[in-house]
Scaffold this active site. Structure first.
Site, mmCIF file in Angstrom:
data_model
loop_
_atom_site.group_PDB
_atom_site.id
_atom_site.type_symbol
_atom_site.label_atom_id
_atom_site.label_comp_id
_atom_site.label_asym_id
_atom_site.label_seq_id
_atom_site.Cartn_x
_atom_site.Cartn_y
_atom_site.Cartn_z
ATOM 1 N N ASN A 10 12.766 -12.895 -6.702
ATOM 2 C CA ASN A 10 11.210 -12.543 -7.088
ATOM 3 C C ASN A 10 10.902 -12.947 -8.322
ATOM 4 O O ASN A 10 11.370 -12.644 -9.458
ATOM 5 C CB ASN A 10 11.143 -11.087 -7.111
ATOM 6 C CG ASN A 10 10.088 -10.424 -7.184
ATOM 7 O OD1 ASN A 10 8.891 -11.129 -7.675
ATOM 8 N ND2 ASN A 10 9.640 -9.076 -7.471
ATOM 9 N N ARG A 87 10.237 -13.089 -2.425
ATOM 10 C CA ARG A 87 9.104 -12.210 -2.364
ATOM 11 C C ARG A 87 7.752 -12.865 -2.938
ATOM 12 O O ARG A 87 7.718 -13.965 -3.763
ATOM 13 C CB ARG A 87 9.184 -11.060 -3.498
ATOM 14 C CG ARG A 87 8.006 -10.376 -3.554
ATOM 15 C CD ARG A 87 7.946 -9.409 -4.738
ATOM 16 N NE ARG A 87 6.934 -8.661 -4.877
ATOM 17 C CZ ARG A 87 6.129 -8.416 -5.947
ATOM 18 N NH1 ARG A 87 6.437 -8.889 -7.275
ATOM 19 N NH2 ARG A 87 5.132 -7.793 -5.759
ATOM 20 N N HIS A 176 2.297 -4.114 -2.141
ATOM 21 C CA HIS A 176 3.417 -3.072 -2.008
ATOM 22 C C HIS A 176 3.813 -2.652 -0.369
ATOM 23 O O HIS A 176 4.531 -2.010 0.139
ATOM 24 C CB HIS A 176 3.392 -1.690 -2.347
ATOM 25 C CG HIS A 176 3.079 -1.569 -3.922
ATOM 26 N ND1 HIS A 176 2.201 -0.630 -4.675
ATOM 27 C CD2 HIS A 176 3.719 -2.168 -4.920
ATOM 28 C CE1 HIS A 176 2.461 -0.833 -5.789
ATOM 29 N NE2 HIS A 176 3.520 -1.611 -6.012
ATOM 30 N N ARG A 237 -2.886 -0.253 -15.224
ATOM 31 C CA ARG A 237 -4.138 -0.476 -14.540
ATOM 32 C C ARG A 237 -5.084 0.431 -14.364
ATOM 33 O O ARG A 237 -4.405 1.957 -13.984
ATOM 34 C CB ARG A 237 -3.976 -1.191 -13.139
ATOM 35 C CG ARG A 237 -3.026 -2.454 -13.323
ATOM 36 C CD ARG A 237 -3.015 -2.998 -11.788
ATOM 37 N NE ARG A 237 -2.010 -4.123 -11.814
ATOM 38 C CZ ARG A 237 -0.972 -4.114 -10.807
ATOM 39 N NH1 ARG A 237 -0.896 -3.420 -10.142
ATOM 40 N NH2 ARG A 237 -0.038 -5.232 -11.073
ATOM 41 N N GLU A 381 12.947 -2.625 -1.904
ATOM 42 C CA GLU A 381 12.243 -3.843 -1.437
ATOM 43 C C GLU A 381 13.506 -5.223 -1.218
ATOM 44 O O GLU A 381 13.326 -5.943 -0.297
ATOM 45 C CB GLU A 381 11.319 -4.043 -2.258
ATOM 46 C CG GLU A 381 10.302 -3.140 -2.341
ATOM 47 C CD GLU A 381 9.272 -3.104 -3.544
ATOM 48 O OE1 GLU A 381 9.674 -2.457 -4.606
ATOM 49 O OE2 GLU A 381 8.178 -3.657 -3.565
#
Ligand code: ADP
Length: 395
Positions: A10, A87, A176, A237, A381
């Site tokens: 990733n 990813r 996600h 965020r 993941e």
């Protein structure tokens, strides 16, 4: 055939997260993080069953860091690596499933750079570096957006002029997806329900946070949109704000778009509300000590999460369960409890003891008698990316 090994990568703009996944082992034989790449402080952290080690790699770029990581991965894999799973953040409308990487699919990822100008180039530099170092190994791209390509048009369109979608791809994509897919399938397995005939609400709560409505193994709606900024309150965020906030800040404070974008992505969320931290562990302690900013951030986070989950209910034909995952969802009993208090109208009630038990990787059901099912399911993941890579190797 012996159990196969997949390296999962990733890549961020200055980092590489990596994990070696063996299909027969539940923990990773080797994992780690290369960070501050491209700077004199570049460093790689390795972790395996016997401990942790950090190696300085001054000024290393993605390829130089991967060249250092490779021999250790091969050693941990017993000399045999079967494939690499990458990813990739944005697959746009082109990728609705994971894909083998070749010239054509790489061009497709490049075509989506405009949709993810920070993330896709970093993902691509990792892919190119890995391909240079392992030209003979099959490599697979697994997209954050792909799972949500099953959303119906009424869920993914914004109410803006049609040409903005048709000519410029302005729509909701969601992110996600790898996590929502993994935990909804796992929840169905744990509950003894067929995933292809079950309906779930999922809350992925990490540094980034999103909700998802999963019906029969497909995403039907999700809270993130064109970018990962839409939806829930996150670590830094803002999630949803009035779209006219940009205008307001420009007119009253003279801020330009870059400044507003940076504020909404990096200085808002839990960090902005609390004035203290983006980290839920820190905020949980500060809240207990009565810190007003931490109390406020916690309350807004849970209320907005509950509101989003209730809204996602519109996409479900029935409710088989609500699933919490991600660092906050898997560990914070108080966030789960407070969020469920706001969902009384849907009949949710929590069992205090079961809720307290589900932390640090413990999965389970936490509802009280008479409540719809509520589950804590650790996400993974890396394993999902490895499973997708293996499936494509088998095909
Ligand atoms: P990322 O999205 O970067 O993968 P994680 O899924 O690891 O992040 O989630 C990080 C968040 O999980 C942080 O806000 C962290 O404080 C929170 N978290 C981890 N453990 C706990 C805990 N025991 N209680 C509350 N929050 C926790």
């Amino acid at each position: 055939m012996s159990a196969r090994n997949i390296l999962v990568i990733n890549c961020g703009s200055s980092s590489i997260k990596f994990a070696l996944v063996n299909e027969a082992q539940s923990s990773f034989p080797l994992q780690g993080l290369a960070e501050r790449l491209g700077s004199p402080e570049a460093v790689i952290h390795f972790e395996n069953a016997s401990g942790k080690e950090s190696v300085n790699v001054p000024d290393a770029d993605h390829q130089a860091a991967l060249a250092q990581i490779l021999p250790r991965v091969e050693e941990a894999a017993g000399g045999h690596l079967d494939g690499i799973g990458h990813r990739v953040v944005h697959g746009g409308e082109k990728f609705f499933a994971s894909t083998l990487l070749n010239d054509e699919t790489l061009a497709g990822i490049e075509a989506n750079i405009q949709l993810a100008p920070l993330h896709n180039p970093a993902n691509l530099s990792g892919i190119h570096a890995a391909m240079n170092l392992f030209p003979e190994l099959p490599q697979v791209g697994v997209f954050d957006t792909a799972f949500h390509q099953s959303m119906p048009e009424h869920a993914y369109r914004y109410a803006v002029p049609d040409f903005l979608y048709k000519e410029h791809g302005v729509r909701r994509y969601g992110f996600h997806g790898t996590s929502h897919r993994f935990v909804s399938k796992r929840a169905a397995e744990l509950a003894g329900l067929p995933v292809e005939n079950s309906s779930w609400l999922v809350a992925h709560l990490g540094n980034g946070c999103s909700t998802c409505a999963v019906v029969n193994g497909e995403s039907r709606d999700t809270s993130m949109g064109l970018t990962p900024l839409e939806g829930l309150v996150m670590g830094t965020r803002s999630g949803d704000v009035d779209p006219s906030l940009h205008n307001f800040l420009h007119n009253t404070l003279g801020w330009d778009l870059a400044k507003i974008d940076s504020m909404l992505n990096k200085e808002s969320g839990l960090k902005g509300l609390s004035g203290l931290s983006n980290d839920m562990r820190t905020l949980t302690e500060a809240r207990q000590a009565g810190h007003p900013g931490a109390v406020l951030a916690f309350e807004v986070f849970c209320y907005r999460l509950a509101k989003s989950l209730a809204a996602m209910g519109c996409a479900l034909p029935q409710l088989d369960g609500l699933v919490f995952t991600g660092g906050i969802g898997e560990n914070s009993a108080v966030v789960r409890e407070r969020t469920l208090e706001h969902l009384k109208l849907l009949g949710f009630k929590v069992d205090g003891e079961a809720n307290a038990r589900c932390t640090r990787g413990v999965a389970g059901e936490i509802q009280a008698a008479g409540s719809p099912r509520v589950m804590v399911v650790p996400t993974n993941e890396e394993r999902q990316i490895a499973l997708d890579t293996l499936a494509l190797l088998d095909a």
